[in-house]
Scaffold this active site. Structure first.
Site, short mmCIF file in Angstrom:
data_model
loop_
_atom_site.label_atom_id
_atom_site.label_comp_id
_atom_site.label_asym_id
_atom_site.label_seq_id
_atom_site.Cartn_x
_atom_site.Cartn_y
_atom_site.Cartn_z
N GLY A 18 6.63 -9.83 -7.97
CA GLY A 18 7.30 -10.62 -6.94
C GLY A 18 8.77 -10.27 -6.87
O GLY A 18 9.30 -9.61 -7.77
N CYS A 51 4.33 -6.58 -13.54
CA CYS A 51 5.73 -6.64 -13.14
C CYS A 51 6.30 -8.04 -13.38
O CYS A 51 6.44 -8.46 -14.52
CB CYS A 51 5.86 -6.17 -11.69
SG CYS A 51 7.53 -5.69 -11.25
N TYR A 52 6.57 -8.84 -12.33
CA TYR A 52 7.07 -10.20 -12.55
C TYR A 52 6.08 -10.99 -13.41
O TYR A 52 6.47 -11.76 -14.30
CB TYR A 52 7.29 -10.90 -11.20
CG TYR A 52 7.89 -12.29 -11.28
CD1 TYR A 52 9.25 -12.48 -11.35
CD2 TYR A 52 7.07 -13.43 -11.29
CE1 TYR A 52 9.81 -13.75 -11.44
CE2 TYR A 52 7.60 -14.70 -11.36
CZ TYR A 52 8.98 -14.86 -11.43
OH TYR A 52 9.53 -16.12 -11.51
N HIS A 72 2.90 -0.67 -11.90
CA HIS A 72 1.93 -1.17 -10.92
C HIS A 72 0.67 -0.31 -10.92
O HIS A 72 0.65 0.74 -10.26
CB HIS A 72 2.56 -1.17 -9.51
CG HIS A 72 3.63 -2.19 -9.36
ND1 HIS A 72 3.38 -3.48 -8.94
CD2 HIS A 72 4.95 -2.13 -9.62
CE1 HIS A 72 4.51 -4.17 -8.93
NE2 HIS A 72 5.48 -3.37 -9.34
N GLU A 86 -1.96 -0.90 -9.36
CA GLU A 86 -2.65 -1.06 -8.08
C GLU A 86 -2.23 -0.03 -7.04
O GLU A 86 -2.94 0.20 -6.07
CB GLU A 86 -2.43 -2.49 -7.53
CG GLU A 86 -1.02 -2.85 -7.07
CD GLU A 86 -0.08 -3.28 -8.19
OE1 GLU A 86 -0.34 -2.95 -9.36
OE2 GLU A 86 0.93 -3.95 -7.89
N VAL A 141 -8.58 -0.68 16.57
CA VAL A 141 -9.76 -0.89 15.74
C VAL A 141 -9.96 -2.39 15.44
O VAL A 141 -11.07 -2.92 15.59
CB VAL A 141 -9.59 -0.16 14.38
CG1 VAL A 141 -10.85 -0.24 13.56
CG2 VAL A 141 -9.14 1.26 14.58
N ASP A 142 -8.87 -3.05 15.06
CA ASP A 142 -9.00 -4.43 14.58
C ASP A 142 -9.51 -5.38 15.66
O ASP A 142 -10.47 -6.12 15.45
CB ASP A 142 -7.65 -4.94 14.05
CG ASP A 142 -7.05 -3.99 13.04
OD1 ASP A 142 -7.82 -3.24 12.42
OD2 ASP A 142 -5.82 -3.98 12.89
N THR A 162 -10.99 -4.65 18.41
CA THR A 162 -12.32 -4.27 18.92
C THR A 162 -13.41 -4.77 17.97
O THR A 162 -14.44 -5.30 18.40
CB THR A 162 -12.41 -2.74 19.08
OG1 THR A 162 -11.27 -2.30 19.79
CG2 THR A 162 -13.65 -2.33 19.82
N LYS A 168 -7.76 -2.42 6.45
CA LYS A 168 -8.21 -1.51 7.49
C LYS A 168 -9.53 -0.84 7.13
O LYS A 168 -10.44 -0.76 7.95
CB LYS A 168 -7.13 -0.45 7.67
CG LYS A 168 -7.16 0.24 8.97
CD LYS A 168 -6.57 -0.65 10.00
CE LYS A 168 -6.29 -0.12 11.31
NZ LYS A 168 -5.52 -1.10 12.10
#
Ligand code: XMP
Length: 609
Positions: free
Chosen positions: A53, A80-81, A166, A168, A223-224, A226, A377
C-alpha cells in the site's frame, strides 16, 4: 464445508487485484477484503495475504486490522506494506529512506518451503521507500538483496511469511512459483476456480442484482462491453437488455461502422446515437486530463437520460432513468476500479470515466449493474470465447472509454523549450533532453505528473534489434535518477537540432486535431496488426502532443506488452514496420517529431493522461 478461499486484505496497493488474479490463475478462488475486515468473516479462508500500500508505517498512522487474523490458524503472507505491518506488529522495526529500492533487484534465498524449487539467486521486483530493519520475535530471515533491509522472513511454526518484494508482478522471475508454493503447498488450497465456475457466479449475480429490472447498457464496442451485452442477453433475455452505442466523435477511424456491424449480429436491440457535436462543445477549451474524463463520464449519462426519455418504437414511451424499472449497465473491469482509487486506501492515479462522482452516486443508489467488474481482461476474454463471440472481436486491443480524448494532449501553452538533463546514468551516446510536457505515471503506489526525457540516439533502426536491449536497461535508470522525469522517449524521426526551438503550443480538443490523430492512429495500428512479429503488443496508444517548432504537433507511439494493464513493459516494433509507419506519418506533412515511448509501468502509465 472445506476452506477453499484465499483472502486478500487490501491496504491500498495498486497490485491488490493483481495478487487476486495470480491466485485465480492457479485455479483457486480469491476474494479481496478491506484491511479492517473482522476475522470472523475470513472463516472460509485457507490462507491470507496482506497487500502492500502507499502508506508509510514510519510517517503515517498504522492502518487498522483485526489482530485476531493471527489466531485463525491460516497461513499468512505479508507483501511490502503487509510485510512491514507484520514485522511491526510482532515487535520488529521499520525504517524509512535508508534502503529504497525501485525496480529489479537480485535476491539470494535460503532454504524455506516457500522458496521450494526457486533458484538460489533470483530476480525480484521492488517498489519501496520503507523497509524492515530489525526482525520481529519468532521470525528468521530467508532472503536478502545485499542491503540492510529484511527482504523476506518467516515464522515457520505459525506459517507466517513476509516479503519486501512483489511476487505478484511479472518482473519477479519466479514469482508464480513462490505464490504457488504458498497457496497450494503451504495453505493446501483446492483448485476450483475455472471459466465455468466464474460464468456460473456471474450469471447468479446478474439475476440477483437485476431482479425484475431491465438493463440499459452502454456499448462502446470494445471487448468488455460486448461481453457484457452478450452475458446480460443470455441471462435476462433479449427483450430486457437495451444497448446504446454513443458515437462521441472521440472514436478511431471508422470505429462506429465496425462496431455496428459486429453488434448487430448479437441482436437488434441496439441504438446508435451520434454525439460528436455535443462532446466537442462540452470539451472546448479544457486541457486538464481529470476534467476531460469527468465531462465525458457525465455527458455519457446525460445522453443515456435523454435517450431513455424518448418514446420507444410503438409510442409506449420508456421510463426515465430515475424510474425503478431500469438499471444502467457498464462494462467496467477490475483495473478500472483500482486505478481510480476504487479500494479505500489506494492513491488515485486516474479517475476512470466510469468512476466519476455521478456514477459513484448511482452505484450507491443501486442504479448501476457491472457484471464483469471483478474480472481481468484475460478472464473477460475467456468468458467471451465461452459465450461463442468471434475470436477477432475478443482479441481486439483494449480502447479506453474516453477514447482519443485522452490521447490528444491539450495545453495552455508555454514558452519553455526542452532543456538538457545532466547525464547521471552514464548514457554513452545519447543526449538526454527534458521536454516541457507532462504526463501521468505511477510509482511506489502513488500518482506522478512529470516530464518525459527524450534521448536522441543511437536509433535501434540503425543499430539493429540489439539497440532495444540497450534502451531497456537505460530507460529505468533515467527515471530512477531524475525525480521530475517519469517517462523516457526515443526520438525516431524529426530534426534533433530543432529540439531546443520547439515549444508547447496552446491547443485543445478540436475536430481538426482529432482527425489528424485518427489518421495517424490508423496508420500505426494497421501496420502493427498486420505484422506477425507485433503479436506480443497488447495495446498501442498513439498520442498527439502539441509540441513542435513548425507544425506545432508531435506524435508518440506507445506500444506496450502486458497481460493485465497493471504492469507493462514497452513493446518492440521491428525496424521495417517502424520505418513504414514513420514514412507514412511524415507524408501527411503535419507533425514535427515522432517519439517512441520506452517507459515501463511503473513508472509510466499506459495512457499519457
Ligand atoms: P493506464 O493508462 O492507467 O491504463 O495504465 C490502463 C488501461 O486502462 C485503460 N484506460 C481506461 N479505460 N476509461 C476506460 O474505460 C478510462 O478512463 C481509462 N483510462 C485508461 C487504458 O487504455 C489501459 O488499457
Amino acid at each position: 464445508m472445506p476452506k477453499s478461499e484465499i483472502a486478500i486484505l487490501d491496504f491500498g496497493s495498486q497490485y491488490t487485484h493483481l495478487i487476486a488474479r495470480r491466485v485465480r490463475e492457479l485455479g483457486v478462488i480469491s476474494r479481496i477484503y478491506p484491511n479492517n475486515v473482522k476475522a470472523e468473516r475470513l472463516k472460509n479462508a485457507c490462507g491470507i495475504i496482506l497487500s502492500g500500500g502507499p502508506r508509510s508505517l514510519v510517517r503515517d498512522a498504522r492502518l487498522p486490522f483485526d489482530k485476531k487474523i493471527f489466531t485463525l490458524s491460516a497461513p499468512i503472507l505479508g507483501l511490502c506494506y503487509g510485510h512491514q505491518l507484520m514485522a511491526d506488529f510482532f515487535g520488529g522495526r521499520v525504517e524509512s529512506g535508508k534502503a529504497r529500492e525501485y525496480g529489479l533487484a537480485k535476491l539470494s534465498v535460503s532454504a524455506s518451503p516457500i522458496f521450494s524449487g526457486v533458484s538460489k539467486n533470483t530476480v525480484v521486483w521492488m517498489s519501496h521507500g520503507d523497509h524492515v530493519d530489525k526482525l520481529p520475535f519468532g521470525f528468521t530471515p530467508i532472503a536478502s538483496t545485499g542491503n540492510r533491509s529484511v527482504a523476506a522472513m518467516q515464522n515457520l511454526s505459525k506459517k507466517f511469511f513476509g516479503f519486501q518484494f512483489h511476487p505478484e508482478v511479472n518482473h519477479t522471475k519466479e514469482g508464480k512459483k513462490i505464490l504457488a508454493n504458498f497457496i497450494l503447498n503451504i495453505c493446501g488450497a483446492e483448485k476450483n476456480w475455472t471459466t465455468e465456475t466464474m460464468l456460473d457466479q456471474i450469471e447468479k449475480n446478474i439475476k440477483k442484482e437485476a431482479g425484475g429490472k431491465n438493463v440499459f447498457l452502454l456499448v462502446s464496442g470494445g471487448v468488455d462491453s460486448t461481453v457484457c451485452f452478450a452475458l446480460l442477453r443470455k441471462v435476462l433475455g433479449e427483450k430486457r437488455v437495451f444497448g446504446l452505442h454513443i458515437d462521441s466523435g472521440l472514436m478511431r477511424l471508422d470505429e462506429t461502422k465496425k462496431i455496428i456491424a459486429a453488434l448487430k449480429r448479437l441482436g437488434d436491440n441496439l441504438r446508435v446515437y451520434n454525439a460528436e457535436k455535443e462532446f466537442l462543445s462540452a470539451l472546448k477549451g479544457v486541457s486538464d486530463p481529470e476534467q476531460k474524463r469527468k465531462i465525458i463520464g457525465d455527458l455519457f449519462l446525460d445522453i443515456v437520460d435523454k435517450v431513455m426519455a424518448e418514446p420507444a418504437k410503438g409510442g409506449s414511451g420508456r421510463k426515465k432513468l430515475t424510474g425503478d424499472k431500469w438499471l444502467v449497465g457498464q462494462g467496467t473491469i477490475y483495473p478500472d476500479t483500482i486505478e481510480s482509487g476504487g479500494t479505500k486506501n489506494a492513491d488515485v492515479i486516474k479517475t476512470h470515466h466510469n468512476r466519476v462522482p455521478r456514477i459513484k452516486q448511482m452505484i450507491a443508489e443501486g442504479k448501476i449493474i457491472e457484471p464483469i467488474k471483478d474480472l481481468y481482461k484475460d478472464e473477460v476474454r475467456a468468458i467471451g470465447l465461452k459465450l461463442g463471440l468471434p475470436q477477432k472481436l475478443i482479441n481486439r486491443h483494449p480502447f479506453p472509454g474516453p477514447g482519443l480524448a485522452i490521447r490528444c494532449l491539450c495545453s495552455e501553452g508555454s514558452n519553455d523549450a526542452g532543456s538538457i538533463v545532466p547525464d547521471l546514468v552514464g548514457a554513452v551516446e545519447p543526449t538526454i533532453w527534458r521536454l516541457p510536457i507532462k504526463s501521468v505515471g505511477v510509482q511506489g503506489d502513488e500518482r506522478s505528473y512529470a516530464h518525459p526525457a527524450v534521448i536522441t540516439g543511437p536509433l535501434p533502426l540503425y543499430k539493429g534489434e540489439a539497440g532495444w536491449g540497450y534502451y531497456q536497461s537505460l530507460s529505468p535508470k533515467i527515471t530512477n535518477a531524475h525525480k521530475d522525469i517519469n517517462r523516457v522517449l526515443l526520438l525516431v524521426s524529426g530534426d534533433k537540432k530543432s529540439l531546443p526551438k520547439a515549444t508547447l503550443k496552446k491547443a485543445y480538443l478540436t475536430k481538426k486535431r482529432l482527425d489528424l490523430l485518427r489518421k495517424i492512429d490508423d496508420i500505426a495500428d494497421s501496420a502493427i496488426l498486420t505484422d506477425k512479429q507485433c503479436q506480443k503488443i497488447w495495446q498501442m496508444p498513439t498520442v498527439l502532443v502539441p509540441f513542435g517548432h513548425k507544425h506545432g504537433e508531435s506524435i508518440v507511439l506507445r506500444p506496450v506488452e502486458s497481460e493485465e494493464a497493471m504492469t507493462v513493459s514497452f513493446g518492440v516494433i521491428p525496424s521495417p514496420t517502424l520505418k513504414k509507419i514513420i514514412k507514412k506519418i511524415h507524408a501527411l506533412n503535419a507533425v514535427d517529431f515522432i517519439f517512441y515511448d520506452l517507459t515501463n509501468k511503473p513508472p509510466g502509465t499506459i495512457e499519457w493522461e
